[in-house]
Motif scaffolding. Sequence first.
Motif, PDB file in Angstrom:
ATOM      1  N   UNK A  26       0.896  -1.163   0.000  1.00 56.54           N
ATOM      2  CA  UNK A  26       0.000   0.000   0.000  1.00 56.54           C
ATOM      3  C   UNK A  26       0.932   1.210   0.000  1.00 56.54           C
ATOM      4  N   UNK A  27       0.790   2.061  -1.011  1.00 55.36           N
ATOM      5  CA  UNK A  27       1.754   3.151  -1.198  1.00 55.36           C
ATOM      6  C   UNK A  27       1.874   3.998   0.050  1.00 55.36           C
ATOM      7  N   UNK A  28       3.112   4.238   0.419  1.00 56.63           N
ATOM      8  CA  UNK A  28       3.424   4.904   1.674  1.00 56.63           C
ATOM      9  C   UNK A  28       2.721   6.272   1.783  1.00 56.63           C
ATOM     10  N   UNK A  29       2.669   7.017   0.669  1.00 55.93           N
ATOM     11  CA  UNK A  29       2.105   8.379   0.708  1.00 55.93           C
ATOM     12  C   UNK A  29       0.653   8.385   1.142  1.00 55.93           C
ATOM     13  N   UNK A  30      -0.053   7.336   0.798  1.00 57.09           N
ATOM     14  CA  UNK A  30      -1.497   7.399   0.990  1.00 57.09           C
ATOM     15  C   UNK A  30      -2.044   6.308   1.909  1.00 57.09           C
ATOM     16  N   UNK A  31      -1.148   5.689   2.697  1.00 61.80           N
ATOM     17  CA  UNK A  31      -1.592   4.545   3.501  1.00 61.80           C
ATOM     18  C   UNK A  31      -2.749   4.914   4.435  1.00 61.80           C
ATOM     19  N   UNK A  37     -10.339   4.356   4.346  1.00 61.43           N
ATOM     20  CA  UNK A  37     -11.375   3.977   3.364  1.00 61.43           C
ATOM     21  C   UNK A  37     -11.751   2.503   3.519  1.00 61.43           C
ATOM     22  N   UNK A  38     -10.754   1.677   3.835  1.00 64.07           N
ATOM     23  CA  UNK A  38     -11.035   0.245   3.999  1.00 64.07           C
ATOM     24  C   UNK A  38     -11.924   0.003   5.223  1.00 64.07           C
ATOM     25  N   UNK A  39     -11.647   0.721   6.307  1.00 64.40           N
ATOM     26  CA  UNK A  39     -12.511   0.567   7.499  1.00 64.40           C
ATOM     27  C   UNK A  39     -13.928   1.011   7.136  1.00 64.40           C
ATOM     28  N   UNK A  40     -13.999   2.131   6.432  1.00 62.06           N
ATOM     29  CA  UNK A  40     -15.304   2.679   6.027  1.00 62.06           C
ATOM     30  C   UNK A  40     -16.075   1.682   5.156  1.00 62.06           C
ATOM     31  N   UNK A  41     -15.313   0.951   4.320  1.00 56.69           N
ATOM     32  CA  UNK A  41     -15.946  -0.036   3.435  1.00 56.69           C
ATOM     33  C   UNK A  41     -16.308  -1.320   4.184  1.00 56.69           C
ATOM     34  N   UNK A  42     -15.955  -1.394   5.463  1.00 56.81           N
ATOM     35  CA  UNK A  42     -16.371  -2.551   6.258  1.00 56.81           C
ATOM     36  C   UNK A  42     -15.281  -3.517   6.641  1.00 56.81           C
ATOM     37  N   UNK A 276      -5.862  -0.401  -3.585  1.00 55.73           N
ATOM     38  CA  UNK A 276      -5.858   1.020  -3.227  1.00 55.73           C
ATOM     39  C   UNK A 276      -6.977   1.752  -3.950  1.00 55.73           C
ATOM     40  N   UNK A 277      -7.843   1.012  -4.637  1.00 55.32           N
ATOM     41  CA  UNK A 277      -8.969   1.632  -5.344  1.00 55.32           C
ATOM     42  C   UNK A 277     -10.251   1.367  -4.572  1.00 55.32           C
ATOM     43  N   UNK A 278     -10.962   2.443  -4.292  1.00 50.77           N
ATOM     44  CA  UNK A 278     -12.129   2.315  -3.426  1.00 50.77           C
ATOM     45  C   UNK A 278     -13.163   1.316  -3.971  1.00 50.77           C
ATOM     46  N   UNK A 279     -13.426   1.400  -5.283  1.00 48.22           N
ATOM     47  CA  UNK A 279     -14.436   0.503  -5.859  1.00 48.22           C
ATOM     48  C   UNK A 279     -14.007  -0.957  -5.729  1.00 48.22           C
ATOM     49  N   UNK A 280     -12.700  -1.195  -5.989  1.00 43.55           N
ATOM     50  CA  UNK A 280     -12.196  -2.580  -5.912  1.00 43.55           C
ATOM     51  C   UNK A 280     -12.204  -3.091  -4.482  1.00 43.55           C
ATOM     52  N   UNK A 281     -11.777  -2.249  -3.564  1.00 33.73           N
ATOM     53  CA  UNK A 281     -11.714  -2.761  -2.183  1.00 33.73           C
ATOM     54  C   UNK A 281     -13.126  -3.034  -1.655  1.00 33.73           C
TER      55      UNK A 281
END
Length: 323
Positions: A26-31, A37-42, A276-281
């Motif tokens: 997971x890219x360091x800049x945006x971890x 976002x992952x927590x938000x997605x469940x 790292x893509x919201x739709x994919x995760x």
Amino acid sequence: MTNQDYVQLNRTGDKMPLVGFGCWKVSKDDVENTIYAAVKAGYRLFDGACDYGNEAEVGRGLKKAIQDGLVKRQELFVVSKLWNTFHSKDHVRSAAEKQLKDWNLEYFDLYLVHFPVPLKYVDPKDKYPPSWYQPNNEDSLEFERSPMHETWREMEKLVDDGLARNIGISNFNVQSVLDLLSYCRIKPATLQVEIHPYLPQKRLVEWVQSQGIQVTAYSSFGPGSYSGMSEAGKTTQPLLSHDKIKAIADKYKVSTGQVLLRWAIERGIAVIPKSEHEERLKSNRDVFSWSLDKEDQKEIDSLSCGLRFNNPDDMGLGLPLFA
Ligand SMILES: NC(=O)c1ccc[n+]([C@@H]2O[C@H](COP(=O)([O-])OP(=O)(O)OC[C@H]3O[C@@H](n4cnc5c(N)ncnc54)[C@H](OP(=O)(O)O)[C@@H]3O)[C@@H](O)[C@H]2O)c1
């Protein structure tokens, strides 16, 4: 297989989510934002490791999610791993403590021995994460005379002292699991290994599960993460765009990623996809409302060819770990 979205771990009975989030690469800049976002997605399970070099950033993402009221610590299932250079009985505890500090946590839900490979100790002050090679020797691995029974004893003490609720292993084969079972006081709760249709590891999974150890698959999408690391990673037909997987995805009106994850879950295997893509995760978690027919499972099974991507021997490390 039911549509239950967790498996229960031996000894503690803890519920481990069947779909978690993988933190490698997971890219360091945006971890922080990705984790948030992952927590938000469940997502509730986060799979990290010293070796991924981003534990502090992942920890900050989780902290923000907790502070914002998205989730409580006790609802999360945090996994981390002991790196190879910390196997000595003198270093397991300090390695785990440093990692907990980085995550800003008091305990891990699950702490794994990353590889059954004891490498010579590297002081975190000199290089962290230490990676495979010694800072002063980039040519060959230097091993430490540290037997697994000593490492495991220290892992058990982490449980005794509340630093880890569960302990487990990764990249072990049947021989090394069998050996561990002959002396452990606390049985490993899980085994994490590479599993995808090119490498289903059918007998390993069945045997390990029969011992009451849950199995987690890593690299469920196959070569994707290894394109810059090995020849096989570069040249193998990606599973996410494989015709057979595509045809099955079209049949169920889902994505190829979802087919690959569902295929593992139906064997009672937990998965930890990284995106790292919201739709994919989001879609990677959406694998419980449908199931694969037997004929489609068989079609996916037919891709099995023993192709392994996370093989230290293919990455110039000169270590045929899975030979
Ligand atoms: N124990 C070990 O030795 C070990 C070894 C390797 C990995 N792991 C763990 O397993 C986790 C997962 O394995 P992995 O990182 O090898 O990779 P993976 O989850 O199999 O694949 C990740 C790759 O697939 C892409 N991707 C994810 N979802 C997708 C979708 N729905 N459609 C298309 N592309 C998609 C990602 O790109 P985007 O990010 O751009 O979406 C990324 O390039 C790791 O993060 C780590 O936690 C453990």
